[in-house]
Design an enzyme around this catalytic site. Structure first.
Site, PDB file in Angstrom:
ATOM      1  N   ASP A 283      -0.009  -3.068   7.779  1.00  0.00           N
ATOM      2  CA  ASP A 283      -1.346  -3.680   7.778  1.00  0.00           C
ATOM      3  C   ASP A 283      -1.327  -5.173   8.145  1.00  0.00           C
ATOM      4  O   ASP A 283      -0.295  -5.838   8.105  1.00  0.00           O
ATOM      5  CB  ASP A 283      -1.979  -3.539   6.388  1.00  0.00           C
ATOM      6  N   ASP A 284      -2.525  -5.643   8.448  1.00  0.00           N
ATOM      7  CA  ASP A 284      -2.858  -7.072   8.584  1.00  0.00           C
ATOM      8  C   ASP A 284      -2.422  -7.724   9.898  1.00  0.00           C
ATOM      9  O   ASP A 284      -2.563  -8.931  10.054  1.00  0.00           O
ATOM     10  CB  ASP A 284      -2.339  -7.909   7.401  1.00  0.00           C
TER      11      ASP A 284
ATOM     12  N   HIS B  77      -8.536  -2.119  10.626  1.00  0.00           N
ATOM     13  CA  HIS B  77      -8.478  -2.729   9.283  1.00  0.00           C
ATOM     14  C   HIS B  77      -9.622  -3.742   9.153  1.00  0.00           C
ATOM     15  O   HIS B  77      -9.441  -4.801   8.579  1.00  0.00           O
ATOM     16  CB  HIS B  77      -7.106  -3.388   9.113  1.00  0.00           C
TER      17      HIS B  77
ATOM     18  N   HIS C 128     -11.426  -8.431   7.306  1.00  0.00           N
ATOM     19  CA  HIS C 128     -10.772  -8.158   6.016  1.00  0.00           C
ATOM     20  C   HIS C 128     -11.612  -8.455   4.784  1.00  0.00           C
ATOM     21  O   HIS C 128     -11.125  -9.066   3.815  1.00  0.00           O
ATOM     22  CB  HIS C 128      -9.455  -8.957   5.953  1.00  0.00           C
TER      23      HIS C 128
ATOM     24  N   HIS D 115       3.117  -4.748   5.124  1.00  0.00           N
ATOM     25  CA  HIS D 115       2.364  -5.752   5.888  1.00  0.00           C
ATOM     26  C   HIS D 115       3.295  -6.469   6.863  1.00  0.00           C
ATOM     27  O   HIS D 115       4.346  -6.982   6.446  1.00  0.00           O
ATOM     28  CB  HIS D 115       1.733  -6.779   4.933  1.00  0.00           C
TER      29      HIS D 115
END
Ligand SMILES: [Zn+2]
Length: 273
Positions: free
Chosen positions: A70-71, A120, A124, A213
């Protein structure tokens, strides 16, 4: 005196105004409150038609792991892509579309590599803290920005694991299935590579979905041994789409005659490592 009174009277009003109207009654998702999701459709794959409790995880075909990163997009994604390529492993990169302008090449490279790009959100947010119209606008903006680099995500990962039925429906309307995770590496807590490795390996089971991440260098350091050891244990590291196909293939239709079998699989029989 007057100024002081105004300040004292004004502060609580300002605080109340800044607070979401529904904060007192907010009901967070299981993953948002527990940090992980059980292997059950409503928690791990909310809104999907596949009943995960019918998946025979003892089936050798279920020995797949969905590694989710993620991210990004983040320059570390390129290092992860290379270590995955060397091991013939795949992952899904849940990217924040607002970061595409700074790392467009990275995201394009991920998409072209045979790995999967998931959504995603645009920036955020805690999705259930913003109104439904803003949620939908966020997802539509993200889809447009992914589209600009030729990517059409079919998977959605809500930030912080925070979702409700409305979020799941909106993601679905944008062409995406929501997915959480069964193993939180807790790399976001600043764990060392060794601690991340240990946390993940202790929890590795058929059909596991791992949350990591790419913004965390310790995760990049932990990944090679996680993949190597997982493969030694007979696991294949696959994209979310491949993971779902494998789970679907191992689903046992729940009929009266198979109910006993289902109970044996999910009731008393221990899961294979
Ligand atoms: Zn995130």
């Amino acid at each position: 005196m007057t100024l002081s009174r105004r300040f004292v009277l004004g502060a609580p009003v300002a605080l109340l105004a800044a607070r979401p109207a529904c904060a007192a009654t907010k009901h967070r998702s299981y993953a948002a409150t527990h940090g992980t999701a059980p292997f059950a459709t409503e928690h791990l794959l909310p809104g999907d038609t596949l009943d995960l409790t019918t998946v025979d995880r003892a089936n050798p075909a279920a020995r797949v792991i969905a590694l989710t990163i993620d991210d990004g997009p983040d320059p570390n994604d390129l290092r992860i892509l290379e270590l995955l390529r060397q091991r013939n492993a795949k992952a899904t990169f849940f990217c924040i579309s607002g970061k595409l302008s700074a790392h467009r090449d990275v995201a394009s490279h991920v998409a072209a590599s045979g790995n999967e790009v998931g959504c995603h959100t645009h920036d955020h947010p805690m999705m259930t803290d913003i109104p439904p119209a803003a949620q939908l606008r966020n997802l539509e903006t993200a889809m447009e920005e992914f589209g600009n680099i030729g990517v059409r995500p079919t998977w959605f990962r809500p930030p912080y694991g925070d979702f409700d039925e409305t979020v799941v429906r909106e993601a679905h309307d944008c062409g995406m299935q929501t997915v959480l995770w069964t193993i939180d590496s807790q790399d976001w807590k600043g764990l060392s590579a060794g601690a991340i490795h240990q946390r993940v390996m202790e929890r590795l089971r058929p059909g596991a979905v791992i949350l990591m991440h790419s913004t965390k260098p310790e995760s990049v350091r932990a990944l090679p041994t996680i993949v190597d050891e997982g493969m030694r244990q007979g696991f294949r590291f696959v994209t979310m789409t491949e993971w779902r196909k494998a789970m679907q293939a191992c689903a046992v239709p729940l009929t009266l005659s198979s109910a006993a079998n289902h109970s044996a699989i999910h009731g008393t029989r221990p899961l294979p490592r």
